[in-house]
Write a protein that holds these residues in place. Structure first.
Motif, PDB file in Angstrom:
ATOM      1  N   SER A   1       1.493   2.647   3.432  1.00  0.00           N
ATOM      2  CA  SER A   1       2.374   1.971   4.377  1.00  0.00           C
ATOM      3  C   SER A   1       3.610   2.816   4.600  1.00  0.00           C
ATOM      4  O   SER A   1       4.108   3.459   3.683  1.00  0.00           O
ATOM      5  CB  SER A   1       2.793   0.600   3.841  1.00  0.00           C
ATOM      6  OG  SER A   1       1.707  -0.280   3.839  1.00  0.00           O
TER       7      SER A   1
ATOM      8  N   GLU B   1      -0.124  -5.078   2.531  1.00  0.00           N
ATOM      9  CA  GLU B   1      -0.152  -5.432   1.117  1.00  0.00           C
ATOM     10  C   GLU B   1      -1.539  -5.934   0.759  1.00  0.00           C
ATOM     11  O   GLU B   1      -2.219  -6.540   1.588  1.00  0.00           O
ATOM     12  CB  GLU B   1       0.860  -6.546   0.822  1.00  0.00           C
ATOM     13  CG  GLU B   1       2.291  -6.145   1.005  1.00  0.00           C
ATOM     14  CD  GLU B   1       3.254  -7.285   0.725  1.00  0.00           C
ATOM     15  OE1 GLU B   1       4.313  -7.003   0.155  1.00  0.00           O
ATOM     16  OE2 GLU B   1       2.959  -8.439   1.073  1.00  0.00           O
TER      17      GLU B   1
ATOM     18  N   VAL C   1     -10.439   2.297   3.608  1.00  0.00           N
ATOM     19  CA  VAL C   1      -9.527   3.234   2.941  1.00  0.00           C
ATOM     20  C   VAL C   1     -10.012   4.678   3.116  1.00  0.00           C
ATOM     21  O   VAL C   1      -9.223   5.579   3.394  1.00  0.00           O
ATOM     22  CB  VAL C   1      -9.360   2.891   1.443  1.00  0.00           C
ATOM     23  CG1 VAL C   1      -8.605   3.958   0.695  1.00  0.00           C
ATOM     24  CG2 VAL C   1      -8.656   1.548   1.295  1.00  0.00           C
TER      25      VAL C   1
ATOM     26  N   SER D   1       0.830  -1.197   0.000  1.00  0.00           N
ATOM     27  CA  SER D   1       0.000   0.000   0.000  1.00  0.00           C
ATOM     28  C   SER D   1       0.868   1.252   0.000  1.00  0.00           C
ATOM     29  O   SER D   1       1.893   1.315   0.680  1.00  0.00           O
ATOM     30  CB  SER D   1      -0.897   0.012   1.236  1.00  0.00           C
ATOM     31  OG  SER D   1      -1.495   1.275   1.393  1.00  0.00           O
TER      32      SER D   1
END
Length: 73
Positions: free
Chosen positions: A17, A26, A62, A14
């Motif tokens: 991250s 991930e 998200v 991501s």
């Protein structure tokens, strides 16, 4: 679920991250259409467990991150 359960997964880290060895997530976006879920794993434990979120739940997750609504651990 484990990584061995998804041998065709194309994992990508991501962009949210951290660059250090901290929070590394991930996802295997290539499996979303065929599985109806977003497979997620900790990049520091690639053979460890995989979390599968429904697409709508992942979208809400998200959005919460982008809005700063989720704290850090």
């Amino acid at each position: 679920m484990r990584a061995t359960d998804l041998p065709s997964a194309d994992w990508r880290k991501s962009s949210y991250s951290g660059g250090e060895a901290g929070q590394c997530v991930e996802i295997a976006a290539n499996l979303v259409a065929s599985h109806g879920m977003v497979p997620i794993r900790d990049s520091k434990a690639p053979t460890g467990p995989i979390l599968g979120l429904r697409v709508d739940a992942f979208s809400s997750f998200v959005a919460g991150i982008k809005a700063g609504q989720l704290g850090t651990v």
